[in-house]
Design a protein around this motif. Structure first.
Motif: not given
Length: 289
Positions: A171-180, A274-277
């Motif tokens: 299952h692929d997930i869009p993980f994102i940092s809280a900093d971003d 939607a991209y964050t680094p």
């Protein structure tokens, strides 16, 4: 500008507060524990202990705001997550309406409002509807799954060599940092050159599967880390041990099921905006080590 930041001691709120204060704006920090706010040691800020579901307190401490950041902080020891969300939504609505706050930035979720049985994903959809009725200029940021939530399993990862979710390995997930998330929110809060009612998905650098996440942890920590799939009943029991009542347990299981649906919230196509680094590897290096 005077920028009011709700839940300012959290991962996202504290990041925003630092960004706002560093650019010489006046940051007003709201949170349920004054010590947590003051321990941030943020210059150009003032801190207030505020119950975010208390309409009178929220209205009082958002007077004169040029911009407002709002989210619903996590809570387990409540009678119902829906009631918790509804009360904090109502306080935010009252503040915007009574104080005529010009710009508002809100943390929502991917898939917000898509159905009535998605736990908090449904509730943030209700928040979007309510805020649209009172805020002429509002941005709803819809993030994926917070990378920092892995810290809740830090002991299992570092000591026992595994992490767990109730999802299929692939299952692929869009993980994102809280900093971003905080960085994007801060940009909108400090920018006076936008208007209208917006939604923006923010999804990290790329989707990764849980098998790929395990490989990233293994490489960064230089030890074997594996992914273990658990059942939804296991998740329910875990929250019961943390003190959540039966209603909250069900709401959280509904959320997990929503996020685990291969055709659900996390199947939303990516766009450039939607991209964050920040990568999961960077979060592991900076926050696990």
């Amino acid at each position: 500008m005077k920028i009011v930041i709700g839940a300012a001691a959290g991962n996202v709120g504290s990041r925003i507060a630092k960004k706002v204060a560093a650019t010489n704006h006046s940051a007003v920090l709201l949170g349920n524990k004054i010590e947590s706010l003051e321990n941030l040691n943020i210059l150009n800020s003032s801190s207030y202990e505020v119950d975010m579901n208390d309409v009178e307190q929220v209205v009082t401490h958002t007077k004169g705001a040029d911009a407002l950041f709002w989210l619903v902080p996590p809570a387990l020891g409540v009678s119902s997550l829906k009631e918790w969300y509804d009360s904090i939504i109502a306080a935010g609505v009252a503040a915007i309406k009574e104080n005529k706050i010009p710009r508002v930035v809100v943390i929502s979720s991917l898939g917000a409002g898509a159905s009535d049985n998605l736990g908090t994903v449904t509730y943030v959809g209700n928040m979007e509807k309510a805020f649209k009725e009172v805020a002429s200029n509002v941005v709803f940021l819809r993030p994926g799954y917070f990378m920092e939530n892995f810290l809740l399993q830090k002991d299992d990862i570092l000591k026992n060599g595994y992490f767990s979710f109730p999802y299929d390995t692939n299952h692929d997930i869009p993980f994102i940092s809280a900093d971003d998330i905080g960085d994007v929110a801060a940009q909108y809060l400090m920018d006076v050159n936008w208007a209208g009612q917006w939604t923006r998905n923010i999804m990290g650098p790329n989707n990764i599967t849980l098998q790929e996440a395990a490989a990233i942890f293994s490489a960064e920590l230089q030890q074997e880390i594996v992914y273990k799939q658990v059942s939804y009943d296991d998740i329910k029991n875990q929250f019961a041990q943390f003190g959540a009542n039966a209603t909250v347990q069900k709401e959280l299981v509904d959320l997990y099921k929503a996020l685990g649906d291969p055709n659900g919230a996390y199947a939303i196509p990516r766009t450039l905006e939607a991209y964050t680094p920040t990568t999961l590897g960077q979060v592991i290096r900076n926050k696990f080590k």
